[in-house]
Design a protein around this motif. Structure first.
Motif, PDB file in Angstrom:
ATOM      1  N   PHE A   2       0.729  -1.184   0.097  1.00 23.63           N
ATOM      2  CA  PHE A   2       0.048   0.005  -0.068  1.00 23.63           C
ATOM      3  C   PHE A   2       0.666   1.165  -0.047  1.00 23.63           C
ATOM      4  O   PHE A   2       0.383   2.279  -0.663  1.00 23.63           O
ATOM      5  N   ASP A   3       2.008   0.934   0.737  1.00 22.74           N
ATOM      6  CA  ASP A   3       2.979   2.293   0.501  1.00 22.74           C
ATOM      7  C   ASP A   3       3.127   2.559  -1.096  1.00 22.74           C
ATOM      8  O   ASP A   3       3.622   3.863  -1.371  1.00 22.74           O
ATOM      9  N   PHE A   4       3.746   1.389  -1.651  1.00 21.37           N
ATOM     10  CA  PHE A   4       4.056   1.520  -3.040  1.00 21.37           C
ATOM     11  C   PHE A   4       2.934   2.077  -3.973  1.00 21.37           C
ATOM     12  O   PHE A   4       3.057   3.132  -4.619  1.00 21.37           O
ATOM     13  N   VAL A   5       1.580   1.577  -3.795  1.00 27.60           N
ATOM     14  CA  VAL A   5       0.559   2.210  -4.231  1.00 27.60           C
ATOM     15  C   VAL A   5       0.506   3.992  -4.122  1.00 27.60           C
ATOM     16  O   VAL A   5       0.322   4.639  -5.285  1.00 27.60           O
ATOM     17  N   ILE A   6       0.478   4.001  -2.753  1.00 29.36           N
ATOM     18  CA  ILE A   6       0.614   5.632  -2.744  1.00 29.36           C
ATOM     19  C   ILE A   6       1.590   6.448  -3.194  1.00 29.36           C
ATOM     20  O   ILE A   6       1.666   7.365  -3.955  1.00 29.36           O
ATOM     21  N   SER A   7       2.889   5.708  -3.402  1.00 30.01           N
ATOM     22  CA  SER A   7       3.943   6.467  -3.982  1.00 30.01           C
ATOM     23  C   SER A   7       3.599   6.676  -5.489  1.00 30.01           C
ATOM     24  O   SER A   7       4.525   7.391  -5.926  1.00 30.01           O
ATOM     25  N   GLU A   8       3.084   5.874  -6.035  1.00 23.23           N
ATOM     26  CA  GLU A   8       2.756   5.804  -7.363  1.00 23.23           C
ATOM     27  C   GLU A   8       1.251   5.813  -7.880  1.00 23.23           C
ATOM     28  O   GLU A   8       0.756   5.660  -8.885  1.00 23.23           O
ATOM     29  N   LEU A  37      -7.453   2.810   7.279  1.00 25.54           N
ATOM     30  CA  LEU A  37      -8.073   3.951   6.592  1.00 25.54           C
ATOM     31  C   LEU A  37      -7.477   4.048   5.121  1.00 25.54           C
ATOM     32  O   LEU A  37      -8.042   4.038   4.141  1.00 25.54           O
ATOM     33  N   LEU A  38      -6.150   3.855   5.218  1.00 27.95           N
ATOM     34  CA  LEU A  38      -5.528   4.169   3.934  1.00 27.95           C
ATOM     35  C   LEU A  38      -5.892   2.665   2.931  1.00 27.95           C
ATOM     36  O   LEU A  38      -6.254   2.909   1.853  1.00 27.95           O
TER      37      LEU A  38
END
Ligand code: BJ8
Length: 430
Positions: free
Chosen positions: A47-53, A237-238
């Motif tokens: 999910f960190d990756f999804v947000i970064s992209e 939440l994210l």
């Protein structure tokens, strides 16, 4: 986010300079709020990756899908049936926005006292900052609150691609009939835009994808009942925010993989916070990405958010429709009926929401409930009275908050939340 996407953003008509600024602010906020959390599950890396992209890789995927003949359907409400969009091979993307962006432009069209969510989706469009809006072939609105339905008229004037579903205000037989016919009309509209007919096979396949996505989110929600909580409220939440624009099959796989990890944590009594940490249920207006404000305050004040009675939360996945339909007609009706089980404050009466809040608070072992309403969100601001009444009857500590996307009231909110946590602790020690 890399400059390799600049050409794509330019071709989508984004305001490159302002967009760069937005991404920088987002990335700093994410580092400060998310990456600083301790003891996060490994499964959050995806999910960190999804947000970064979020405006990069995912937009590349969408552009590629479009070049293969697929259409993008933007939505603003969990009442718009995702099953139908997937049944015409469409991509379903949530367009609600959770940041103070383009406010000055938005206020040229909207009164200042409009809720932040509406101002933000108008602001993102007007300031040329949302690649998802620009990629959408059709934007599907709905007649929920007054602010949204009037804003859609203006958004249609600007984009020329808004279609509005008529949602009843009451769930009696007449309302049900109207909603079933609206769902059928949407099916026709999707066929017209995509050129694809909804077949029984396609509908069952699409409904299964959505059913599995909801089941994964239900599984995640159930794991939060454990004490210590195996995952933070911020992370959940994210995940709920990401559910509105990620590829649904991949998203489901990643949520299930995370749940496997969390089950291990629960078995071994491992949590993100110590056992006995005060537990809060958040209820109210949706928190669109990147609105992480209240959860950051709660979890920065020594409590943990264990659930969201919200459309960016359990309201979106609580109920299911069995995905194996006998005919397209029966499928459309079953889908319409399932959506009408969502308890949004736009309905009257809305006792079901009070039951949902009470049930969630008990199921997730919450020590208190914070009612969150965006300023000028009349349905939720007014309904807070009934929520308070119900929770007081059940002796559940309750705090009512009204705020917007600005950071100006952070200090004041933190003081109120901290005082509320002290009240909860007194109750826990009795
Ligand atoms: S089903 S909650 S997603 S309408 S915050 S714009 S209500 S003034 S978003 Fe919603 Fe569908 Fe209902 Fe859910 Fe209006 Fe309130 Fe703003 Fe809101």
């Amino acid at each position: 986010m890399s400059e390799k996407y600049t050409e794509m953003w330019r071709s989508l008509g984004l305001n490159l300079e302002a967009h760069q600024g937005l991404l920088a602010v987002l990335s700093d906020a994410y580092k400060g709020i998310y990456l600083s959390q301790k003891n996060r599950p490994e499964g959050m890396k995806y999910f960190d990756f999804v947000i970064s992209e979020v405006h990069g890789r995912r937009i590349v995927e969408i552009v590629e899908e479009k070049s293969r003949g697929k259409q993008v359907f933007g939505t603003f409400c969990v009442y718009v049936p995702e099953e139908l969009i997937l049944a015409v091979d469409g991509l379903c993307i949530g367009l609600c926005a959770g940041a103070d962006v383009g406010t000055e432009e938005a206020e040229k069209y909207l009164p200042r006292n409009t809720c932040a969510l509406i101002k933000a989706f108008m602001g993102f469009k007007l300031a040329g900052l949302c690649p998802y809006v620009e990629s959408s072939d059709l934007i599907i609105g709905e007649t929920t609150c007054d602010g949204k339905k009037k804003a859609y008229e203006i958004l249609n004037e600007i984009t020329g691609k808004v279609y509005v579903m008529e949602l009843p205000n009451m769930k009696a037989e007449e309302g049900k009939r109207l909603w079933r016919s609206e769902v059928k009309k949407l099916a026709d509209k999707l066929t017209e835009v995509s050129g694809k007919k909804i077949t029984l096979e396609k509908l069952n396949e699409a409904a299964t994808v959505v059913w599995e996505k909801r089941r994964a989110l239900q599984r995640l929600s159930a794991l939060r009942a454990s004490d210590p909580s195996p995952i933070s409220g911020l992370d959940c939440l994210l995940i709920n925010q990401v559910s509105f624009y990620d590829n649904p099959v991949r998203f489901t796989q990643m949520v299930n993989a995370l749940c496997d990890e969390l089950e291990g944590r629960v078995k071994n009594n491992v949590g993100v916070v110590p056992k006995g940490t005060p537990r809060i249920l958040v209820s109210g207006s949706p928190m669109a990405i990147p609105n992480w404000k209240l959860h950051a305050i709660i979890e920065g004040s020594g409590a943990v958010a264990v659930g969201e009675e919200s459309c960016v939360g359990e309201r979106n996945f609580k109920t299911q429709a069995d995905p194996q339909f006998a005919t397209v007609e029966q499928g459309l009706e079953a889908i319409a009926d399932r959506y009408l089980t969502i308890n949004c404050a736009c309905f009257t009466p809305n006792e079901g929401r009070l039951d949902d809040i009470q049930d969630m608070a008990a199921r997730l072992h919450a020590h208190g409930v914070i009612h969150y309403a965006l300023q000028f969100c009349t349905p939720y601001m007014v309904e807070a009275y009934k929520v308070k009444q119900r929770l007081e009857e059940k002796e559940v500590p309750f705090l009512r908050i009204e705020t917007d996307y600005s950071m100006e009231d952070m200090g004041q909110l933190k003081t109120r939340v901290e005082a509320f946590i002290e009240v909860m602790k007194d109750g826990m020690n009795k």
